[in-house]
Design an enzyme around this catalytic site. Structure first.
Site, mmCIF file in Angstrom:
data_model
loop_
_atom_site.group_PDB
_atom_site.id
_atom_site.type_symbol
_atom_site.label_atom_id
_atom_site.label_comp_id
_atom_site.label_asym_id
_atom_site.label_seq_id
_atom_site.Cartn_x
_atom_site.Cartn_y
_atom_site.Cartn_z
ATOM 1 N N HIS A 191 45.688 69.544 -1.431
ATOM 2 C CA HIS A 191 46.640 69.436 -2.536
ATOM 3 C C HIS A 191 45.919 69.240 -3.866
ATOM 4 O O HIS A 191 45.774 68.132 -4.340
ATOM 5 C CB HIS A 191 47.584 68.256 -2.217
ATOM 6 C CG HIS A 191 48.490 67.857 -3.337
ATOM 7 N ND1 HIS A 191 49.143 68.774 -4.129
ATOM 8 C CD2 HIS A 191 48.860 66.636 -3.789
ATOM 9 C CE1 HIS A 191 49.870 68.111 -5.028
ATOM 10 N NE2 HIS A 191 49.706 66.823 -4.850
ATOM 11 N N CYS A 233 57.471 66.405 -4.923
ATOM 12 C CA CYS A 233 57.482 65.086 -5.549
ATOM 13 C C CYS A 233 56.262 64.977 -6.464
ATOM 14 O O CYS A 233 55.255 65.649 -6.250
ATOM 15 C CB CYS A 233 57.439 63.990 -4.488
ATOM 16 S SG CYS A 233 56.031 64.149 -3.373
ATOM 17 N N CYS A 286 52.102 66.522 -9.959
ATOM 18 C CA CYS A 286 52.121 67.473 -8.844
ATOM 19 C C CYS A 286 53.235 68.499 -8.997
ATOM 20 O O CYS A 286 53.279 69.484 -8.269
ATOM 21 C CB CYS A 286 52.262 66.717 -7.534
ATOM 22 S SG CYS A 286 51.127 65.334 -7.462
#
Lengths: 276, 426
Positions: free
Chosen positions: B381, B412, B90
């Site tokens: 996301h 994160c 990510c």
């Protein structure tokens, strides 16, 4: 969308007497057409276009193709649909078409002329948005051994440029099922593209690729390198037998590109030009 | 401090779509190319040779080994623009931004594009590992006898494919299960998670309403807004959802306060101030500095998604700033509990002393400055796309705020990593 029933009708019609020797003056029209984005996605995948919000340059051809077949299957149409060979195609796009636009698709026939091998006719697809023409496609078909109308002029025999001396831009492995895959997204279920046995019945040793698939895949390789307002002219030469390994060649020229697809024989020549 | 700072000129993304919906037929390459062409159109870069394009995807087909370069070749950028792929889960989009910004700061390139793309719909499904081994051996077998022996090793069960899972290879736990452990450890309650989720939806909806995303988002496949966005989302409706991560009565993490699997792409245009001026493009913000941290979430004491807790104090110390010196905080909402646990860790005196080696905790932040135009809980996301979304959003917020304003980004990532960065408004 399957055009098989229309093909069947045309095949039956082919043995019936035809009315008149001129072209039907009527148009086949579809108003308020909204493309199915899922279908555009499948077409893009089969032809090698990236999936975007605008239609691939060659996509409206498949919208018009159903209407072309409808027109050609009519008994007023002077040439039998089975056996017609697509020899030339010229697309003129004035801008990109958004997949969300409401379109009007219309097809008419014109230029029924003499050809050294018979007669040829143009089927013209016009796509417009709110009354203004945004895309047109002229598909030229040859009917071998057919009789042109009395006093018809002869077809102009202009050849597109040869790019065979250019280096290879891309090698394509065209699989045996390429014809079936394109048939599924284009509705062009002409048996010569589907299976070797069906093709043999029409005098081809194997199934052959659709010319418009070859044309679409060639122009897809130039996606991002061309303008939205373009003229894409292609000349279909020898059939592309399936399966095959063929090569794409391109040449940058003033205002666009010349391109060609060839294996052991030449299959396609094309020009892509910025249109005013 | 580098001699010059990279400028954030703008960004472009496509609306994010929940998996297996609007973008179900789009590949990573389709989405990245469309996003790149949208950026090219927005900033008049057709035919332009940029310094480089850096992007990546987390869920990636093996055929997409050169994904970003392929996107460049299919776009309207000059084909003479180099590109490479990176992948840091990510953190991909932000790490790509840092990579390009550093080259600009060093004077190695004058311009670049950074970001990422991900599809959870068009996911790479691989052949069964046992089958793959047989196939690899078959490919190198020299004799017919060898081949026959190998074919004899084929079993019906080998037809079951390998489907990518949202789980850590070393722990076998999903990201949500990991996050649930951290949430419990820090005592993060259900209501505060739902409040954060509702705020994310409210803020994102308001930002769309005021036209904030008009020059940041280009519609794709008929979608004009993120389809995970629920403007009417409230703490009351979110409270009705059943927990999906964690076990027992104190499980708090639901589908509402966790991000859904999403498809999308986001890119940022970066350049030197000189390049921007030559091209008559605005400078929204500058990249000040960045830091990446990692934690031992396997055998150590730290949670999978807690690396930013360590990255931020290191970054603040290097640039001589405190946590309260920012006008905006963009903390990626992998899960609402992750954001809340991160903030709580920064406020905790014992944690500061024992784990961060600081005399005093970083302290609390002004929560009204957190994710002011919504974040991943509302937008969704698509793993590698999130960094690009956040950098472009924050740069625009800082530009609106004015020169000298500052923003902190904290993301994160899987593998126990965290990427953080500071932008300054121009």
């Amino acid at each position: 969308m399957s055009l098989a029933p229309l093909y069947a009708k045309a095949a039956v019609g082919a043995v019936l007497p035809r009315r008149g020797s001129g072209l039907p003056a009527d148009e086949v029209v579809r108003d308020d057409v909204l493309v199915d984005r899922g279908h555009v996605a499948e077409y893009a995948r089969v032809c090698g276009f990236a999936l975007s919000d605008t239609l691939p340059l060659t996509y409206p051809h498949v919208m018009g193709f159903a209407l072309q077949v409808e027109l050609m299957a009519r008994r007023t149409f002077p040439l039998p649909l089975p056996g017609l060979v697509h020899v030339r195609n010229r697309i003129v796009a004035t801008r990109a078409i958004d997949a969300g636009e409401l379109l009007r698709a219309a097809v008419h026939a014109e230029r029924f002329v003499a050809h050294p091998k018979g007669a040829q006719v143009d089927l013209v697809t016009s796509i417009s948005v709110e009354g203004s023409l945004v895309w047109s496609g002229r598909s030229t078909y040859l009917a071998r051994g057919a009789t042109p109308p009395p006093g018809a002029i002869s077809a102009a025999a202009d050849e597109l440029p040869d790019v065979s001396d250019e280096p290879v831009a891309a090698a394509w492995r065209v699989p045996a099922d390429a014809g079936r895959r394109y048939a599924a997204v284009s509705g062009d279920v002409n048996p010569i593209h589907l299976h070797p046995l069906a093709a043999r019945a029409f005098g081809f040793p194997t199934a052959i690729a659709h010319g418009m698939w070859t044309a679409a895949r060639a122009v897809a390789s130039l996606q991002g390198r061309t303008d939205d307002a373009v003229a894409y002219d292609v000349e279909f030469r020898k059939p592309l037998r399936l399966p095959s390994r063929v090569e794409l060649r391109t040449r940058r020229v003033d205002g666009g590109w010349d391109l060609g697809v060839a294996g052991r024989v030449e299959h396609l020549r094309g020009t892509l030009r910025r249109s005013a | 401090m580098p001699a010059r700072r990279a400028a954030v000129i703008g960004g472009n993304r496509i609306p994010f779509a929940r998996a297996n919906r609007r973008y179900a037929r789009a590949s990573n390459l389709d989405m990245l190319t469309a996003t790149l062409d949208g950026l090219v159109a927005r900033f008049g870069l057709s035919g332009e040779r940029l310094g480089e394009v850096v992007a990546g995807a987390v869920l990636k087909h093996s055929r997409d080994f050169n994904l970003t370069r392929e996107a460049v070749l299919g776009s309207r950028l000059s084909p003479a623009t180099p590109a490479y792929d990176i992948q840091q889960a990510c953190g991909t989009g932000l790490e790509a931004t840092i990579a390009v910004a550093n080259k600009i700061a060093l004077g190695q390139v004058e311009s670049g594009v950074a970001g990422g793309v991900d599809t959870a719909s068009d996911a790479p499904i691989a052949v069964n590992e046992d089958l793959r081994k047989v196939l690899v051996a078959l490919n190198s077998a020299r004799s017919l006898g060898d081949r026959v022996k190998l074919v004899g090793k084929l079993r019906p069960g080998q037809i079951v494919p390998e489907i990518p899972r949202n789980a850590e290879p070393r722990t076998g736990l999903s990201m949500g299960e990991h996050a649930a452990v951290t949430a419990k450890e820090w005592g993060i309650g259900r209501t505060e998670q739902d409040e954060l989720a509702a705020a994310s939806h409210r803020n994102l909806a308001a930002a769309y309403e005021r036209g904030f995303f008009d020059d940041l988002v280009t519609p794709y496949l008929g979608l004009t807004r993120d389809d995970n966005l629920r403007p009417d989302s409230s703490v009351e409706t979110l409270a009705k959802l059943k927990p999906v991560f964690g076990r027992g009565d104190d499980a708090t993490m639901t589908a509402g306060n966790s991000t859904p699997l999403t498809d999308g792409a986001a890119l940022v245009l970066l350049g030197s101030d000189e390049w921007a001026a030559e091209h008559r493009l605005p400078v929204l913000a500058h990249v000040v500095d960045a830091e990446t941290a990692a934690v031992d979430y396997v055998h150590g004491r730290d949670g999978l998604l807690t690396a930013p807790v360590f990255a931020v104090p290191r970054l603040l110390e290097r640039v001589g700033m405190s946590l309260q010196d920012f006008d905006f905080y963009e903390i990626h909402e992998a899960f609402a509990s992750t954001v809340l646990a991160t903030l709580k860790a920064w406020e905790d005196p014992a944690f500061a002393k024992e784990r961060l080696g600081l005399d005093a905790p970083l302290g609390a932040i002004d929560r009204s400055r957190l994710n002011v135009t919504g974040s991943s809980l509302a937008a969704g996301h698509p793993f590698a796309a999130t960094g690009g979304r956040i950098v472009a959003t924050l740069a625009k917020l800082l530009h609106e705020k004015g020169p000298g304003s500052r923003g902190l980004i904290s993301i994160c990532a899987a593998g126990g990593q965290g990427v953080v960065a500071i932008l300054e408004g121009a």
